[in-house]
Each structure stands twice: as structure tokens, then as C-alpha cells.
Design an enzyme around this catalytic site. Sequence first.
Site, PDB file in Angstrom:
ATOM      1  N   ASN A   1     -13.786   2.668 -30.663  1.00  0.00           N
ATOM      2  CA  ASN A   1     -12.443   2.677 -31.254  1.00  0.00           C
ATOM      3  C   ASN A   1     -12.391   1.959 -32.611  1.00  0.00           C
ATOM      4  O   ASN A   1     -11.461   2.168 -33.392  1.00  0.00           O
ATOM      5  CB  ASN A   1     -11.407   2.055 -30.309  1.00  0.00           C
TER       6      ASN A   1
ATOM      7  N   ASP B   1      -5.585   5.973 -21.095  1.00  0.00           N
ATOM      8  CA  ASP B   1      -5.714   6.920 -22.203  1.00  0.00           C
ATOM      9  C   ASP B   1      -4.452   7.759 -22.368  1.00  0.00           C
ATOM     10  O   ASP B   1      -3.747   8.027 -21.398  1.00  0.00           O
ATOM     11  CB  ASP B   1      -6.932   7.833 -21.940  1.00  0.00           C
TER      12      ASP B   1
HETATM   13  C1  IPE Z   1     -11.267   5.405 -24.075  1.00  0.00           C
HETATM   14  O1  IPE Z   1     -10.344   6.229 -24.684  1.00  0.00           O
HETATM   15  C2  IPE Z   1     -11.067   3.983 -24.502  1.00  0.00           C
HETATM   16  C3  IPE Z   1      -9.817   3.379 -24.091  1.00  0.00           C
HETATM   17  C4  IPE Z   1      -8.895   3.887 -23.310  1.00  0.00           C
HETATM   18  C5  IPE Z   1      -9.599   2.067 -24.603  1.00  0.00           C
HETATM   19  P1  IPE Z   1     -10.693   7.075 -25.998  1.00  0.00           P
HETATM   20  O2  IPE Z   1      -9.455   7.840 -26.306  1.00  0.00           O
HETATM   21  O3  IPE Z   1     -11.233   6.195 -27.039  1.00  0.00           O
HETATM   22  O4  IPE Z   1     -11.854   8.027 -25.472  1.00  0.00           O
HETATM   23  P2  IPE Z   1     -12.373   9.432 -26.001  1.00  0.00           P
HETATM   24  O5  IPE Z   1     -12.649   9.282 -27.452  1.00  0.00           O
HETATM   25  O6  IPE Z   1     -11.285  10.426 -25.752  1.00  0.00           O
HETATM   26  O7  IPE Z   1     -13.586   9.728 -25.185  1.00  0.00           O
HETATM   27  C1  IPE Z   2      -5.653   4.975 -25.423  1.00  0.00           C
HETATM   28  O1  IPE Z   2      -4.838   5.903 -26.049  1.00  0.00           O
HETATM   29  C2  IPE Z   2      -5.608   3.618 -26.086  1.00  0.00           C
HETATM   30  C3  IPE Z   2      -6.771   3.297 -26.936  1.00  0.00           C
HETATM   31  C4  IPE Z   2      -7.861   3.986 -27.007  1.00  0.00           C
HETATM   32  C5  IPE Z   2      -6.670   2.105 -27.743  1.00  0.00           C
HETATM   33  P1  IPE Z   2      -5.352   6.807 -27.250  1.00  0.00           P
HETATM   34  O2  IPE Z   2      -5.010   6.124 -28.531  1.00  0.00           O
HETATM   35  O3  IPE Z   2      -6.782   7.148 -27.077  1.00  0.00           O
HETATM   36  O4  IPE Z   2      -4.450   8.080 -27.062  1.00  0.00           O
HETATM   37  P2  IPE Z   2      -4.874   9.601 -27.313  1.00  0.00           P
HETATM   38  O5  IPE Z   2      -6.092   9.852 -26.484  1.00  0.00           O
HETATM   39  O6  IPE Z   2      -5.137   9.726 -28.773  1.00  0.00           O
HETATM   40  O7  IPE Z   2      -3.703  10.374 -26.836  1.00  0.00           O
HETATM   41 MG    MG Z   3      -7.726   8.691 -26.167  1.00  0.00          MG
END
Ligand code: IPE
Ligand code: IPE
Ligand code: MG
Length: 240
Positions: free
Chosen positions: A60, A12
Site C-alpha cells: 500500500n 477491503d
Molecule cells: C489488502 O487490500 C490490504 C489491506 C486491506 C490493508 P488491498 O486492496 O491492498 O489488496 P489488493 O491490492 O486488492 O490485493
Molecule cells: C482497504 O480498502 C483499506 C486499505 C487497503 C488501506 P481499499 O482502499 O483497498 O479499497 P478498494 O479495494 O480500493 O475498494
Molecule cells: Mg482494496
Amino acid sequence: MRVPEHLAIIMDGNGRWAEQRQLPRILGHHHGVEAAKAMVEECRRLGIRFLTLYAFSSENWGRPADEVRSLMELLNRFLAQELDSLLAQNIRLRVIGDIRQLPSGVRSTLEATMARTAHNSDMVLTLALSYGSRDEILRAVRRLAEAVGQGLLQPNQIDEDHLTQVLDTAGMPEPDLLIRTSGEMRISNFLLWQLAYTELYFTEVLWPDFGPAQLRQALREFGRRQRRFGLTARQVQPDN
Ligand code: IPE
Ligand code: IPE
Ligand code: MG
């Protein structure tokens, strides 16, 4: 260093990594892919047998369409480019999640890569794609219900093993260690059943900055944990 047999990672913080640099979020994902490749190599080198990476959740799909589209393109490119490297490193690719939802191009690249690497044995790399743990459990429960409906199974015979065998993770040990980067302290619908006794490690480091040095720090911390599985300290370490 004691290494986990199965390491799971919630990768993340790609978006924030890019935003901090006034870059488009997708560039954060590009750097995230590079961090993932380096992590795969390092984990294999350390002798970790199972590495599971949360790459795209079922939730997502609700992100802006252009981010989803770019992520799918990135995934397709990653899979196509990584085949040779997975073969060279003797790594088997698996996937968990509802891959029927993925664009057909991504799905076919994924299926081809899984087939080509099926007999590799140094490490199993599992990508969680279009993955949500509640969705996984629901699909598993439906399969058990079908077996009951067909008279193959009695409801009172259903035990933990039956459920474990119809989850997407069938055949894999449960994770010993879960790492989540970017400072968020939640599970976000990842491996809810399988994480029952997993050690959790959270770090503020954003995923594109998480490299071998950060992994070593997590593994050192893991090595200091005592896993008791409900027993007493004396039971799990009798000489203390
Ligand atoms: C969790 O991250 C999913 C992945 C890393 C693929 P998110 O960024 O989607 O999670 P939330 O929304 O902060 O809980
Ligand atoms: C994790 O990074 C990757 C995916 C969920 C695909 P994020 O895209 O959630 O990054 P933040 O949380 O917005 O920084
Ligand atoms: Mg994230």
C-alpha cells in the site's frame, strides 16, 4: 455460537464504497475506521481472544502519496482517540509489520498505546501496519540466520517452532477464521505462514458496511465447518 479464538480480517473495499457514492476515497477510509471500531467492540463482546486487522500493507506504500498521507493521519488520530476506549475495554494493542517505515509521529503514538495497554487481558487487538507476510518471513529468516552465525543454533535444529517464535506474530495462536470483505478472493500477502489451516470466508460486502450482523453470518458459517487438519472426518469426530 462457536467463536474463533483468533479472527483475522482483511478489511477491503473502502475505496469502492466511496467511489460508488462519488465521494473521495479517503472518506471511505473514514467509514472504514468506524466499522473497525465497531468490530473491535463486537468481537470482544463475543469473547474472541485475538482479533487481527489488516490495515495497511507493505504494498500500500505504492498508492498515490496523498492517499498514503491521509491514511497515516487517520491512523494517528484513531490511535490517539482509541486509547481510553482500549483501556476501558481491557484490550491490549499489538502491531505486526515493519513499523520502522511508519512516520515517527504514528510510531510514537503506537508505541505509547502498546505500552499503556500491555497488561490488558480481555482481547489482543493486533493491527497489521506496513505489513507484508513475505517481508515478515524474510525478517524472521534473517534472525534465525544470525543465531546460526553466532553459533547459538544448528541449521538442522531449526524447526517450525523456531520460525514461529521469530515471526511478528510470536506468542499468538494461528487464526481460526479469516474474513475478507469486498469480493476479492485472495490473500494479498497476509499471514502466509500462519493461515496454513485457517478457515477462509469471503463476502461481497464492502468493509464500511461490514457490521455485527455480517460478522454473525460469518461466524455461523464458521460453526458449520469441519476442521480436519489433514485427518479423516471420522478421526476428528469419532461418533459420526
Ligand atoms: C489488502 O487490500 C490490504 C489491506 C486491506 C490493508 P488491498 O486492496 O491492498 O489488496 P489488493 O491490492 O486488492 O490485493
Ligand atoms: C482497504 O480498502 C483499506 C486499505 C487497503 C488501506 P481499499 O482502499 O483497498 O479499497 P478498494 O479495494 O480500493 O475498494
Ligand atoms: Mg482494496
